[in-house]
Design a protein around this motif. Structure first.
Motif, PDB file in Angstrom:
ATOM      1  N   ASP A   1     -10.332  20.730 -12.585  1.00 31.03           N
ATOM      2  CA  ASP A   1     -10.413  22.373 -11.792  1.00 31.03           C
ATOM      3  C   ASP A   1     -11.602  22.486 -11.038  1.00 31.03           C
ATOM      4  O   ASP A   1     -12.157  22.839  -9.663  1.00 31.03           O
ATOM      5  CB  ASP A   1     -10.294  23.005 -13.401  1.00 31.03           C
ATOM      6  N   TYR A   2     -12.855  22.068 -11.805  1.00 33.41           N
ATOM      7  CA  TYR A   2     -14.158  22.032 -10.997  1.00 33.41           C
ATOM      8  C   TYR A   2     -14.443  21.425  -9.135  1.00 33.41           C
ATOM      9  O   TYR A   2     -14.450  21.606  -8.382  1.00 33.41           O
ATOM     10  CB  TYR A   2     -15.178  21.715 -11.371  1.00 33.41           C
ATOM     11  N   LEU A   3     -13.277  19.699  -9.372  1.00 33.09           N
ATOM     12  CA  LEU A   3     -13.080  19.179  -8.003  1.00 33.09           C
ATOM     13  C   LEU A   3     -12.459  19.965  -7.206  1.00 33.09           C
ATOM     14  O   LEU A   3     -11.806  19.939  -5.991  1.00 33.09           O
ATOM     15  CB  LEU A   3     -13.150  18.135  -8.455  1.00 33.09           C
ATOM     16  N   TYR A   4     -11.244  20.837  -7.650  1.00 31.82           N
ATOM     17  CA  TYR A   4     -10.382  21.746  -6.800  1.00 31.82           C
ATOM     18  C   TYR A   4     -10.433  22.448  -6.137  1.00 31.82           C
ATOM     19  O   TYR A   4     -10.548  22.091  -4.511  1.00 31.82           O
ATOM     20  CB  TYR A   4      -8.823  21.834  -7.937  1.00 31.82           C
ATOM     21  N   LYS A   5     -11.814  23.155  -6.704  1.00 27.10           N
ATOM     22  CA  LYS A   5     -12.037  24.653  -6.172  1.00 27.10           C
ATOM     23  C   LYS A   5     -13.276  24.132  -5.315  1.00 27.10           C
ATOM     24  O   LYS A   5     -13.291  24.229  -4.328  1.00 27.10           O
ATOM     25  CB  LYS A   5     -13.131  25.261  -7.385  1.00 27.10           C
ATOM     26  N   LYS A   6     -14.003  23.046  -5.560  1.00 27.17           N
ATOM     27  CA  LYS A   6     -15.082  22.210  -4.975  1.00 27.17           C
ATOM     28  C   LYS A   6     -14.579  22.200  -3.470  1.00 27.17           C
ATOM     29  O   LYS A   6     -15.475  22.450  -2.553  1.00 27.17           O
ATOM     30  CB  LYS A   6     -16.029  21.799  -5.939  1.00 27.17           C
ATOM     31  N   PHE A   7     -13.879  20.798  -3.621  1.00 25.43           N
ATOM     32  CA  PHE A   7     -13.470  20.216  -2.577  1.00 25.43           C
ATOM     33  C   PHE A   7     -12.770  20.336  -2.028  1.00 25.43           C
ATOM     34  O   PHE A   7     -11.950  19.835  -1.433  1.00 25.43           O
ATOM     35  CB  PHE A   7     -13.986  18.397  -3.170  1.00 25.43           C
ATOM     36  N   PHE A   8     -11.677  21.092  -2.701  1.00 23.19           N
ATOM     37  CA  PHE A   8     -10.201  21.510  -2.311  1.00 23.19           C
ATOM     38  C   PHE A   8      -9.452  20.412  -1.943  1.00 23.19           C
ATOM     39  O   PHE A   8      -8.015  20.565  -1.326  1.00 23.19           O
ATOM     40  CB  PHE A   8     -10.218  22.263  -0.832  1.00 23.19           C
ATOM     41  N   LEU A   9      -9.412  19.636  -3.126  1.00 25.09           N
ATOM     42  CA  LEU A   9      -8.579  18.192  -4.194  1.00 25.09           C
ATOM     43  C   LEU A   9      -7.583  18.625  -4.618  1.00 25.09           C
ATOM     44  O   LEU A   9      -7.566  19.697  -5.062  1.00 25.09           O
ATOM     45  CB  LEU A   9      -9.197  17.223  -4.108  1.00 25.09           C
ATOM     46  N   GLN A  10      -5.669  18.807  -4.056  1.00 28.91           N
ATOM     47  CA  GLN A  10      -5.208  18.866  -5.194  1.00 28.91           C
ATOM     48  C   GLN A  10      -5.711  18.371  -6.711  1.00 28.91           C
ATOM     49  O   GLN A  10      -6.014  16.718  -6.625  1.00 28.91           O
ATOM     50  CB  GLN A  10      -3.856  18.598  -4.601  1.00 28.91           C
ATOM     51  N   PRO A  11      -4.570  19.248  -7.794  1.00 28.34           N
ATOM     52  CA  PRO A  11      -4.516  18.657  -8.936  1.00 28.34           C
ATOM     53  C   PRO A  11      -4.055  16.821  -9.195  1.00 28.34           C
ATOM     54  O   PRO A  11      -5.079  16.354 -10.058  1.00 28.34           O
ATOM     55  CB  PRO A  11      -5.029  19.449  -9.756  1.00 28.34           C
ATOM     56  N   GLU A  12      -3.083  16.750  -8.874  1.00 33.55           N
ATOM     57  CA  GLU A  12      -2.074  16.274  -8.595  1.00 33.55           C
ATOM     58  C   GLU A  12      -2.800  15.066  -7.901  1.00 33.55           C
ATOM     59  O   GLU A  12      -2.301  14.084  -8.350  1.00 33.55           O
ATOM     60  CB  GLU A  12      -1.254  15.957  -8.537  1.00 33.55           C
ATOM     61  N   GLN A  13      -3.701  14.868  -7.253  1.00 34.02           N
ATOM     62  CA  GLN A  13      -4.435  13.622  -6.518  1.00 34.02           C
ATOM     63  C   GLN A  13      -5.400  13.503  -7.282  1.00 34.02           C
ATOM     64  O   GLN A  13      -5.817  11.622  -7.525  1.00 34.02           O
ATOM     65  CB  GLN A  13      -5.339  14.293  -4.840  1.00 34.02           C
ATOM     66  N   ILE A  14      -5.941  13.848  -8.099  1.00 33.84           N
ATOM     67  CA  ILE A  14      -7.435  13.785  -8.461  1.00 33.84           C
ATOM     68  C   ILE A  14      -7.083  12.984 -10.305  1.00 33.84           C
ATOM     69  O   ILE A  14      -7.210  11.898 -10.277  1.00 33.84           O
ATOM     70  CB  ILE A  14      -8.284  15.411  -8.995  1.00 33.84           C
TER      71      ILE A  14
END
Length: 174
Positions: free
Chosen positions: A145-158
């Motif tokens: 969730d942090y990476l999604y909000k900070k870098f606008f990466l999709q959770p599926e990609q992470i």
């Protein structure tokens, strides 16, 4: 002072001199008979100790001679039975090996056997591990969730990049 200390020592330790207070005067005396009796008692005590020590020495010498006569022979007799030293040593080694084998098998059985206390202990350990696992999965979800909000990466990609499953399996209570 030296004479006073010497007299006091003869009164206290040796018992050679006797003292008695008569009014404000100390009266000291020593009878020859009293000294001889003390010496006689001491000598009798020492003679008795010497006799006891000599008897102990004689007993020890007899035991030593007996041991030297019967010790470490290849074959010996006890009562009516005769034994061979080598055979007895081999039997002892075999018995010790058997004891080792049986004690290891007993330890294995004890480690496998489940009683109430062991079951309770394992339950507590599993619950502890379950709690730790839940914390780890929560932390992974928080990081995603942090990476999604900070870098606008999709959770599926992470999840795909780090090999994280889409959804963690639910653990049922044990």
């Amino acid at each position: 002072m030296i004479v006073k200390e010497l007299v006091q020592q003869m009164i206290d330790e040796d018992g050679v001199i006797s003292v008695e207070k008569c009014g404000n005067i100390n009266i000291y005396w020593c009878f020859k008979n009293q000294t001889l009796q003390t010496l006689y008692d001491s000598s009798e005590k020492l003679k008795k100790q010497i006799q006891e020590t000599e008897s102990d020495i004689a007993i020890s010498k007899r035991e030593l001679e007996k041991t030297l006569e019967t010790g470490r022979r290849k074959k010996f007799t006890v009562g009516q039975k005769s034994y061979s030293r080598d055979v007895l040593i081999e039997k002892r080694k075999k018995v010790q090996e058997e004891i080792k084998k049986k004690s290891t098998s007993l330890q294995k059985i004890e480690s496998i056997r489940w009683d109430g206390a062991k079951i309770q202990e394992n339950k507590q350990r599993v619950h502890l591990k379950k709690g730790q696992l839940e914390k780890i999965t929560d932390n992974i979800e928080i990081l995603v969730d942090y990476l999604y909000k900070k870098f606008f990466l999709q959770p599926e990609q992470i999840r795909k990049e780090f090999g994280i499953p889409e959804e963690f399996e639910e653990l049922t209570d044990i």
